[in-house]
Scaffold this active site. Structure first.
Site, PDB file in Angstrom:
ATOM      1  N   CYS A 352       0.895  -1.305   0.023  1.00 33.83           N
ATOM      2  CA  CYS A 352      -0.041   0.047  -0.142  1.00 33.83           C
ATOM      3  C   CYS A 352       0.847   1.223  -0.001  1.00 33.83           C
ATOM      4  O   CYS A 352       1.504   1.267  -0.979  1.00 33.83           O
ATOM      5  CB  CYS A 352      -0.931  -0.077   1.168  1.00 33.83           C
ATOM      6  SG  CYS A 352      -2.364   1.120   0.912  1.00 33.83           S
ATOM      7  N   HIS A 480      -3.784  -5.769   0.980  1.00 39.63           N
ATOM      8  CA  HIS A 480      -3.707  -5.957   2.421  1.00 39.63           C
ATOM      9  C   HIS A 480      -3.859  -7.552   2.502  1.00 39.63           C
ATOM     10  O   HIS A 480      -4.972  -8.007   1.796  1.00 39.63           O
ATOM     11  CB  HIS A 480      -4.489  -5.131   3.103  1.00 39.63           C
ATOM     12  CG  HIS A 480      -3.968  -3.745   3.338  1.00 39.63           C
ATOM     13  ND1 HIS A 480      -2.795  -3.384   3.835  1.00 39.63           N
ATOM     14  CD2 HIS A 480      -4.481  -2.627   2.735  1.00 39.63           C
ATOM     15  CE1 HIS A 480      -2.722  -2.068   3.650  1.00 39.63           C
ATOM     16  NE2 HIS A 480      -3.383  -1.595   2.931  1.00 39.63           N
TER      17      HIS A 480
END
Length: 543
Positions: A352, A480
């Site tokens: 991310c 994630h």
């Protein structure tokens, strides 16, 4: 009319009162409210009750994506899993994600609302919040037998009590009994309990029905005189004394837990994985399952001196990518990481915000994440990121691309590299170079996402996600939860082992099974040390 009267006297529609409620509040932050709430959720489920968690307002950078692509606090997502149900935004209708000192992104029912200063949130938003939190609670009470409510911080914060929507005011609106949780490991447990009660208004203190003392390491016989004194002084029972639970594997949402992880003594294992702990680290639970692996040590570091010579460096998520990139540069970590990639066979992973840092350029024209509009990345991947006003929160399913360097198999048996994960980001990342001849390749083929929960999987356009160098030594992704995928996690670790001259090892555990086994383990500990009969009496259920 003072502020306390304002929020209490706000007109409220007639509400249905169905499922029972129980509220866990704490004498301070990080005393264990979330874990006790999770354990009670699991116990109530085991005892046959339809149970749901609830936290009206949460401040956390570790978040969770619901099945319909909404964002809530990670603790409530985990607690929902402990209840055996799908998480919804009703379980955490208001989420605050700190951006910088005194400013947060306000997420309402899973959707970003606006950025606000602490003062504006208090004076402009909180007076309107009562209906939001009570509507959500009502819907849960209509659907479940028991709703376990979690408070935040301490109910005795004198400067915040008048517009409280998460502690005693909420307990009053819900007509909920309260159990006060205190942490004996930090010291001063009796003072913290008595002091909290002394600072409550009489009608607030009347809601407290007992205490749970958490994180006890000693001989209970030596503590007993203090417990007797506390019960005599307050007229309230100590419902239980919980032992300090070693090596607990339930995901935490508060980065405070990283203080303990960062400085705890680590036994030597085959693989050394370093996670950079920048100030606004988010979703650090991505590496939780790596900590379960028997051949892995995971270390959180903040300085060059702590870096050492790891096998893997992970740049995790962050709520302010450009600011935390500046932290790496100011601390000398950026240069140290670059030297490691040039001089050693270290693997560098960005997830991310960490993925965005690995690129060439970051642009924030709308000041979505912070005040800095442009920054140069580490320049290790041919990507550029722009931060837009719309946030992408979605669950995804796909696979690691065939013949990818991150695929390592230990037998001729066909291996399924399907992955499930989730995305939470406001950045849009594009390749700045054509892949042909660049030596870089995409990571994942995403075949479905949950943007529209009513859309059939076959109707969703597949797309490519993530990027890696040709040898797989540097890679980044928005996904994630990647390491929760057992095949991918073990394959990736075995690839590192092979490069180190170590023998690959077979799958060691299944993450989902381990997670639910941990719910049961912690629930058993709580059941064995807490008077559950009294707790059922407190919520009005004979058991």
């Amino acid at each position: 009319m003072n502020e306390t009267q304002y929020i209490r006297d706000t007109p409220t529609k007639i509400r249905k009162r169905q499922g029972a409620v129980l509220m866990l509040q704490g004498t301070a932050s990080d005393v264990g409210k979330s874990i006790v709430t999770t354990a009670l959720c699991r116990i109530f489920l085991q005892d046959g009750y339809r149970t749901a968690p609830y936290k009206s307002q949460n401040m956390a950078l570790n978040s969770y994506v619901t099945l319909d692509g909404k964002e809530i606090g990670r603790a409530q997502g985990v607690q929902a899993e402990a209840c055996g149900i799908a998480a919804t935004t009703d379980m955490n209708p208001i989420l605050m994600k700190p951006i910088k000192d005194m400013f947060s992104q306000i997420v309402i029912h899973g959707v970003p609302h606006m950025q606000m200063s602490a003062m504006d949130y208090r004076t402009q938003f909180l007076p309107k919040a009562k209906e939001i939190v009570l509507d959500a609670l009502d819907r849960l009470r209509e659907s479940y037998d028991i709703v376990v409510m979690e408070g935040a911080g301490s109910p005795a914060e004198i400067n915040l009590k008048d517009r409280d929507i998460v502690n005693m005011n909420l307990a009053g609106w819900a007509d909920s009994p309260v159990i006060l949780v205190a942490d004996i490991d930090r010291g001063g447990v009796f003072a913290s309990i008595v002091g909290t009660l002394e600072l409550l208004e009489p009608h607030e203190a009347a809601r407290v029905k007992g205490f749970i003392i958490n994180k006890f390491r000693g001989d209970l016989a030596l503590l007993q005189p203090g417990l007797d004194w506390l019960e005599e002084r307050t007229g309230l029972p100590v419902l239980g004394v919980l032992p300090y639970i070693q090596d607990m594997r339930i995901e935490a949402e508060d980065s405070v837990v990283l203080d303990e992880l960062q400085y705890q003594r680590q036994e030597k294992r085959d693989l050394d994985i370093v996670v950079i702990r920048y100030p606004r680290i988010s979703n650090f639970t991505d590496v939780e399952t790596l900590r379960w692996e028997p051949d892995v040590v995971v270390r959180f570091v903040q300085s060059v001196d702590e870096l050492g010579t790891p096998d893997v460096i992970i740049l995790p998520g962050t709520k302010d990518t450009i600011s935390d990139l500046g932290f790496l540069q100011d601390r000398g970590l950026a240069d140290a990481i670059l030297r490691q990639t040039q001089q050693r066979d270290v693997q560098l992973v960005g997830i991310c915000g960490g993925y965005q840092m690995l690129g060439e350029q970051l642009s924030d024209p709308h000041a979505v994440e912070g005040s800095v509009r442009e920054a140069k990345g580490l320049g290790l991947l041919p990507i550029r990121t722009s931060f837009l006003k719309n946030k992408r929160t979605v669950r995804v399913k796909g696979e690691l691309l065939p013949e990818h360097p991150l695929r390592f198999v230990t037998s001729d048996t066909e291996v399924d590299f399907t992955i499930t994960a989730y995305e939470i980001h406001m950045g849009v990342t594009e390749w700045s170079a054509v892949s042909d001849g660049s030596g870089h390749r995409p990571l994942f083929s995403i075949e479905a996402d949950g943007t529209d929960s009513l859309k059939a999987i076959e109707d969703i356009q597949p797309h490519i996600e993530g990027i890696a160098t040709s040898d797989g030594r540097i890679w980044g992704s928005y996904l994630h939860g990647l390491f929760d995928n057992d095949v991918f996690r073990r394959s990736w670790l075995n690839g590192i082992r092979i490069k180190r001259g170590l023998i690959p090892i077979p799958e060691t555990f299944k993450a989902e099974e381990r997670k639910f086994a941990e719910f049961d383990r912690v629930a058993d500990i709580v059941r064995n040390h807490v008077d559950m009969k009294k707790i059922y009496e407190i919520i009005g259920y004979a058991h």
